[in-house]
Write a protein that holds these residues in place. Structure first.
Motif, PDB file in Angstrom:
ATOM      1  N   LEU A   1      19.590   3.495  30.954  1.00  0.00           N
ATOM      2  CA  LEU A   1      18.519   4.460  30.728  1.00  0.00           C
ATOM      3  C   LEU A   1      18.691   5.667  31.641  1.00  0.00           C
ATOM      4  CD1 LEU A   1      15.349   2.148  30.627  1.00  0.00           C
ATOM      5  CD2 LEU A   1      16.561   3.131  28.670  1.00  0.00           C
TER       6      LEU A   1
ATOM      7  N   LEU B   1      13.083   8.260  32.567  1.00  0.00           N
ATOM      8  CA  LEU B   1      12.245   7.404  31.727  1.00  0.00           C
ATOM      9  C   LEU B   1      11.684   6.204  32.483  1.00  0.00           C
ATOM     10  CD1 LEU B   1      13.990   7.186  28.223  1.00  0.00           C
ATOM     11  CD2 LEU B   1      11.977   8.499  28.883  1.00  0.00           C
TER      12      LEU B   1
ATOM     13  N   SER C   1      14.521   2.584  20.444  1.00  0.00           N
ATOM     14  CA  SER C   1      14.509   3.830  21.211  1.00  0.00           C
ATOM     15  C   SER C   1      14.682   3.488  22.679  1.00  0.00           C
ATOM     16  CB  SER C   1      13.201   4.595  20.999  1.00  0.00           C
ATOM     17  OG  SER C   1      12.116   3.914  21.607  1.00  0.00           O
ATOM     18  N   LEU C   2      15.001   4.504  23.479  1.00  0.00           N
ATOM     19  CA  LEU C   2      15.137   4.284  24.913  1.00  0.00           C
ATOM     20  C   LEU C   2      13.786   3.926  25.539  1.00  0.00           C
ATOM     21  CD1 LEU C   2      17.615   7.118  25.981  1.00  0.00           C
ATOM     22  CD2 LEU C   2      18.104   4.743  25.368  1.00  0.00           C
ATOM     23  N   ALA C   3      12.721   4.552  25.045  1.00  0.00           N
ATOM     24  CA  ALA C   3      11.391   4.251  25.585  1.00  0.00           C
ATOM     25  C   ALA C   3      11.007   2.796  25.315  1.00  0.00           C
ATOM     26  CB  ALA C   3      10.354   5.191  24.987  1.00  0.00           C
TER      27      ALA C   3
ATOM     28  N   HIS D   1      21.210   4.513  19.174  1.00  0.00           N
ATOM     29  CA  HIS D   1      21.144   5.660  20.081  1.00  0.00           C
ATOM     30  C   HIS D   1      22.544   6.037  20.563  1.00  0.00           C
ATOM     31  CE1 HIS D   1      19.971   8.115  23.568  1.00  0.00           C
ATOM     32  NE2 HIS D   1      18.832   8.288  22.933  1.00  0.00           N
TER      33      HIS D   1
ATOM     34  N   ASP E   1      12.230  10.225  23.774  1.00  0.00           N
ATOM     35  CA  ASP E   1      13.098   9.677  24.824  1.00  0.00           C
ATOM     36  C   ASP E   1      13.497  10.694  25.876  1.00  0.00           C
ATOM     37  OD1 ASP E   1      13.059   7.092  23.841  1.00  0.00           O
ATOM     38  OD2 ASP E   1      14.799   7.392  22.561  1.00  0.00           O
TER      39      ASP E   1
END
Length: 279
Positions: free
Chosen positions: A224, A228, A207-209, A182, A98
């Protein structure tokens, strides 16, 4: 205790499953189980509890895990020192997930330009003498050198049509993708204040991704870091006290005596991103 036992322990601890850990290490399950039992016998304490659908970890295993990682990294470093060409300084850098691609590349380019004698091994996750990660992932006994800071934004599937930022009230009316596991999730709740209940029916990502992928697929908006975002995606700044994070290098105090670590940390003291702004 040898590297074989340390790798086996770390794999089982992280996977919480003998079958997955054995596949990760390219071992048979009986061989892995024997290796773990040998380590438990050597230490005189159980490390894992066997269950039908996986394993549980003991307090002893939780204490051993960070030490096992450090020991394995030191053994790898020692081996690399003798295998490396004369004059090279081996260094293993772990990179947590991330993080923005541009920032990762900028750090690696700095390593090449400032210290051409470095012989880098870059691995995903919690590995190596140095670890590139957000400050929230720093272990309790680790030191932290901040390299950049980035404010979170509201990520949109496509370029924003309206100028300006977004208010809490406007945000509560949107469909959301959230990452409950997260650290940024708590910041989102804090930013929303009493409006956190608006996220009760939100989509969830691990996850952030993955949250970015879900946003791009049109499932909702997400909090975010700008690094990313993919080309074509939109974003809006958050009005008010926008959540932010610091990203930098995590490391144990005992690696400061290694020439490669000391040289890289020293070179980064004057790195432009060390002033606290994102790349």
């Amino acid at each position: 205790m040898d590297t074989r036992q340390l790798k086996a322990f770390i794999a089982v601890f992280e996977e919480r499953n003998i079958t997955r850990a054995a596949a990760r290490l390219h071992l048979t399950q009986p061989t892995l189980s024997v290796t773990i039992r040998q380590l438990e016998d050597e230490l005189g304490t159980p490390l894992f509890g066997r269950e039908a659908r996986g394993v549980t970890v003991s307090d002893a295993a939780r204490r051993l895990y960070p030490q096992a990682q450090q020991l394995l990294a030191q053994m790898t470093q020692l081996k690399a020192q003798f295998a490396a060409p004369q004059g090279c300084r081996p260094l293993t850098l772990g990179v947590e997930a991330d993080l923005g691609e541009v920032q990762r590349v900028a750090l690696l380019a700095h390593c090449r330009q400032a210290l051409p004698q470095l012989l880098l091994q870059v691995l995903p996750g919690c590995h190596g003498e140095l670890r590139l990660a957000s400050e929230e992932l720093r272990c309790e006994d680790e030191l932290f050198l901040p390299l950049w800071e980035e404010a979170f934004v509201l990520a949109l599937p496509q370029a924003a049509a309206a100028p300006g930022g977004i208010t809490r009230l406007q945000a509560m009316a949107l469909d959301w993708v959230v990452c409950p596991s997260h650290p940024s999730h708590q910041r989102l709740l804090a930013w929303l204040g009493g409006g956190g209940m608006a996220l009760a029916s939100a989509h969830q990502a691990g996850s952030l991704a993955l949250a970015r992928d879900m946003v791009q697929a049109g499932l909702g908006v997400a909090l975010l870091p700008p690094a990313l975002l993919r080309p074509g995606m939109g974003w809006l700044p958050l009005n008010g006290a926008a959540p932010s994070r610091r990203v930098g290098l995590c490391y144990a105090a005992n690696v400061l005596g290694q020439p490669a670590v000391a040289a890289l940390l020293h070179s980064l003291q004057g790195w432009p991103q060390a002033t606290g702004r994102a790349v």
